[in-house]
Structures are given as structure tokens and as C-alpha cells.
Write a protein that holds these residues in place. Structure first.
Motif, PDB file in Angstrom:
ATOM      1  N   SER A  89       0.824  -1.209   0.000  1.00 57.32           N
ATOM      2  CA  SER A  89       0.000   0.000   0.000  1.00 57.32           C
ATOM      3  C   SER A  89       0.858   1.258   0.000  1.00 57.32           C
ATOM      4  O   SER A  89       0.404   2.315  -0.438  1.00 57.32           O
ATOM      5  CB  SER A  89      -0.917   0.000   1.217  1.00 57.32           C
ATOM      6  OG  SER A  89      -0.147   0.063   2.400  1.00 57.32           O
ATOM      7  N   THR A  90       2.074   1.162   0.444  1.00 60.23           N
ATOM      8  CA  THR A  90       2.964   2.323   0.484  1.00 60.23           C
ATOM      9  C   THR A  90       3.529   2.664  -0.890  1.00 60.23           C
ATOM     10  O   THR A  90       4.081   3.739  -1.076  1.00 60.23           O
ATOM     11  CB  THR A  90       4.128   2.085   1.450  1.00 60.23           C
ATOM     12  OG1 THR A  90       4.865   0.945   1.015  1.00 60.23           O
ATOM     13  CG2 THR A  90       3.632   1.860   2.855  1.00 60.23           C
ATOM     14  N   VAL A  91       3.383   1.769  -1.851  1.00 61.06           N
ATOM     15  CA  VAL A  91       3.931   1.977  -3.189  1.00 61.06           C
ATOM     16  C   VAL A  91       2.963   2.754  -4.076  1.00 61.06           C
ATOM     17  O   VAL A  91       3.374   3.598  -4.868  1.00 61.06           O
ATOM     18  CB  VAL A  91       4.273   0.614  -3.839  1.00 61.06           C
ATOM     19  CG1 VAL A  91       4.755   0.788  -5.250  1.00 61.06           C
ATOM     20  CG2 VAL A  91       5.283  -0.137  -3.011  1.00 61.06           C
ATOM     21  N   LYS A  92       1.692   2.499  -3.933  1.00 59.00           N
ATOM     22  CA  LYS A  92       0.684   3.036  -4.851  1.00 59.00           C
ATOM     23  C   LYS A  92       0.561   4.558  -4.795  1.00 59.00           C
ATOM     24  O   LYS A  92       0.528   5.220  -5.805  1.00 59.00           O
ATOM     25  CB  LYS A  92      -0.669   2.384  -4.545  1.00 59.00           C
ATOM     26  CG  LYS A  92      -1.794   2.825  -5.429  1.00 59.00           C
ATOM     27  CD  LYS A  92      -1.652   2.291  -6.807  1.00 59.00           C
ATOM     28  CE  LYS A  92      -2.890   2.648  -7.623  1.00 59.00           C
ATOM     29  NZ  LYS A  92      -2.713   2.430  -9.004  1.00 59.00           N
ATOM     30  N   ASN A  93       0.482   5.117  -3.610  1.00 60.89           N
ATOM     31  CA  ASN A  93       0.228   6.548  -3.459  1.00 60.89           C
ATOM     32  C   ASN A  93       1.200   7.138  -2.434  1.00 60.89           C
ATOM     33  O   ASN A  93       0.813   7.408  -1.295  1.00 60.89           O
ATOM     34  CB  ASN A  93      -1.226   6.755  -3.027  1.00 60.89           C
ATOM     35  CG  ASN A  93      -1.676   8.173  -3.109  1.00 60.89           C
ATOM     36  OD1 ASN A  93      -0.936   9.040  -3.555  1.00 60.89           O
ATOM     37  ND2 ASN A  93      -2.894   8.417  -2.672  1.00 60.89           N
ATOM     38  N   PRO A  94       2.464   7.363  -2.794  1.00 63.77           N
ATOM     39  CA  PRO A  94       3.463   7.788  -1.805  1.00 63.77           C
ATOM     40  C   PRO A  94       3.205   9.164  -1.195  1.00 63.77           C
ATOM     41  O   PRO A  94       3.610   9.412  -0.064  1.00 63.77           O
ATOM     42  CB  PRO A  94       4.777   7.765  -2.579  1.00 63.77           C
ATOM     43  CG  PRO A  94       4.434   7.671  -3.999  1.00 63.77           C
ATOM     44  CD  PRO A  94       3.043   7.160  -4.112  1.00 63.77           C
TER      45      PRO A  94
END
Length: 157
Positions: free
Chosen positions: A35-40
Motif C-alpha cells: 500500500s505504500t507503493v501506490k500513493n506515496p
């Protein structure tokens, strides 16, 4: 003096020491690491500092270990991990500011999110202590655990 040589003698300012904290939004990475990759930009910190994932099985065993009685070393380990986790939040909590003011060499580095690595290390060690008891308990209560976790897994998928 300027640059790194000035940091050794004078230290950093508090504002620079609180740069790139581990944000409360980043706690979602305990269960959902990607989840930390999608919308930093949602996490408001450096991309490399917003993930606390240390494995779903280890997280489950860690929670199991929190419910069990603890010996002296386990209490110290959990205390160190909790203080490290709280310090990693930087300006969201006062722990890092207190450490900056009163502990030696805490004014020498930026990015309080580095403390999250120490938290993960102590949580993994704590889970490792309780892993044999968890596996033994799992063998005894396998059917009940599967009846509880199967619907949850179906819901997640």
C-alpha cells in the motif's frame, strides 16, 4: 563550520532532526506492505521510510506474544521496541524531541523513521521467543483457528 564537519561538533537543529518521520498513515504497512507503493504522497514521508512490514506470520505471533506473560528480557525487548516505534513518529509525538534534548548523540542524525528499524528488530525477536508456543497452540486448536481465519481470508481476497 558547515556541512558534515559542523554536524559533528554542533549537531543538527531540531527541525532538521525531525525531517522525514514515520507517519501514522504508514502503520497500514504492518498488514498491507504494498500500500505504500501506490500513493506515496499520502504518507507524507520519504518513500524508503514508510514501510514497517515484518511478515504477516511474525505479526500474528507478535500479537500472540503480547497476550502471554513475559519474563524480564521480554519486557525490556518490548519496551525498547515500543520506545523506538514512538520515537520514529518524529514531530507527531514528543518522544524524539525528548531524546534529542536529553540523550547524547541524538542530535547527530536526521530522519526519525530510522527508529522504526529498531522497533521491527525487537518485534521480530519478541515474536521469535513466542513462536514455539504459538505452533504448539496452533496444533491443539487448528480447527477453531481455521474456522475463524478462513472467512477472513476469503473477505480479503
Amino acid at each position: 563550520m558547515s556541512g558534515f564537519s559542523g554536524r559533528l561538533t554542533q549537531g543538527l537543529s531540531l527541525q532538521k532532526a525531525l525531517y522525514f518521520p514515520f507517519t501514522p498513515q504508514s502503520l497500514i504497512s504492518l498488514l498491507l506492505p504494498f500500500s505504500t507503493v501506490k500513493n506515496p504522497e499520502f504518507f507524507k514521508t520519504d518513500f524508503s521510510m514508510n514501510n514497517l512490514y515484518f511478515g504477516l506470520l511474525m505479526f500474528i505471533v507478535f500479537i500472540y506474544g503480547l497476550l502471554k506473560s513475559k519474563k524480564g528480557i521480554e519486557k525490556i525487548l518490548l519496551g525498547f521496541g515500543l520506545i523506538s516505534l514512538l520515537a520514529s513518529f518524529g514531530n507527531y509525538l514528543p518522544i524524539r524531541k525528548l531524546m534529542f534534548s536529553y540523550l547524547p548523540f541524538m542530535n547527530q542524525f536526521r530522519m526519525p523513521s530510522y527508529f522504526s528499524y529498531f522497533a521491527v528488530f525487537s518485534f521480530i525477536l519478541s515474536a521469535g521467543i513466542h513462536l514455539p508456543g504459538f505452533l504448539k497452540s496452533f496444533q491443539e486448536k487448528r480447527k477453531r483457528i481455521l474456522l475463524i481465519t478462513l472467512p477472513i481470508l476469503l473477505l480479503f481476497s
